[in-house]
Motif scaffolding. Structure first.
Motif, short mmCIF file in Angstrom:
data_model
loop_
_atom_site.label_atom_id
_atom_site.label_comp_id
_atom_site.label_asym_id
_atom_site.label_seq_id
_atom_site.Cartn_x
_atom_site.Cartn_y
_atom_site.Cartn_z
N GLU A 6 0.87 -1.27 0.05
CA GLU A 6 0.07 -0.20 0.09
C GLU A 6 0.83 1.13 -0.03
O GLU A 6 2.06 1.20 0.62
CB GLU A 6 -0.86 -0.09 1.28
N CYS A 22 -3.04 -0.08 -3.88
CA CYS A 22 -2.83 -1.40 -3.30
C CYS A 22 -2.24 -2.15 -4.44
O CYS A 22 -3.21 -2.38 -5.22
CB CYS A 22 -3.90 -1.82 -2.66
N TRP A 34 -11.07 -3.19 1.46
CA TRP A 34 -10.35 -2.04 1.93
C TRP A 34 -11.01 -1.85 3.42
O TRP A 34 -12.27 -1.81 3.46
CB TRP A 34 -10.36 -0.77 1.03
N ARG A 43 -11.43 -2.59 13.40
CA ARG A 43 -11.56 -2.63 11.96
C ARG A 43 -12.81 -2.76 11.32
O ARG A 43 -13.56 -3.32 11.54
CB ARG A 43 -10.62 -3.75 11.60
N HIS A 93 -6.04 -0.28 5.26
CA HIS A 93 -5.51 -1.49 4.81
C HIS A 93 -6.30 -2.08 3.48
O HIS A 93 -7.48 -2.04 3.62
CB HIS A 93 -5.84 -2.88 5.95
N TRP A 112 -2.94 -9.51 3.78
CA TRP A 112 -3.16 -7.93 4.21
C TRP A 112 -1.80 -7.31 3.79
O TRP A 112 -0.86 -7.53 3.87
CB TRP A 112 -3.36 -7.94 5.83
N GLN A 114 0.27 -3.57 4.68
CA GLN A 114 1.06 -3.42 5.87
C GLN A 114 0.37 -2.26 6.43
O GLN A 114 0.29 -1.78 7.85
CB GLN A 114 2.34 -2.88 5.66
N GLY A 115 -0.60 -1.42 5.71
CA GLY A 115 -1.45 -0.38 6.30
C GLY A 115 -0.90 0.82 5.85
O GLY A 115 0.27 1.13 5.96
#
Length: 122
Positions: A6, A22, A34, A43, A93, A112, A114-115
């Protein structure tokens, strides 16, 4: 194994726009979601779509302000965010799932990113 990278987060004033990216590599998957996680909160799924195409489902909290787009040739998905509000502040994320039924739970996503931090100032 799918790798997700990301980018694009940052600090923006309320009313502004940001575009998150992404980039997916290394494997196949059915859907991409997302998510965002505000400080001290759970989350939240904000958008989910099938990688093969079709409808994107948005959370009510972002509907009309956020849009998903893709560059299929580069295997990149974009989250275009506009009319940002302070309550959009969160770590964002992207994640991918093998399931085709628009999975809603984080537990249904296998890989996922890494954010990336998005901070909206008032």
């Amino acid at each position: 194994q799918v790798q997700l990278e990301e980018s694009g987060g940052g600090l923006v004033q309320a009313g502004g726009s940001l575009r998150l990216s992404c980039a997916a590599s290394g494997g196949t998957f059915a859907t991409m979601g997302w998510f965002r996680q505000p400080p001290g909160k759970e989350r939240e799924l904000i958008a989910v779509f099938r990688w093969s195409g079709g409808t994107t489902i948005y959370a009510n909290s972002v509907k009309g302000r956020f849009t998903i787009s893709r560059d299929n040739a580069k295997n990149i998905a974009y989250l275009e965010m506009s009319s940002l509000k302070p309550e959009d502040t969160a770590v964002y994320h992207c994640a991918v799932s093998p399931y085709v039924w628009y999975p809603r739970s984080p537990s249904e996503y296998i890989y996922w990113g890494q954010g990336t931090q998005v901070t909206v100032s008032s």
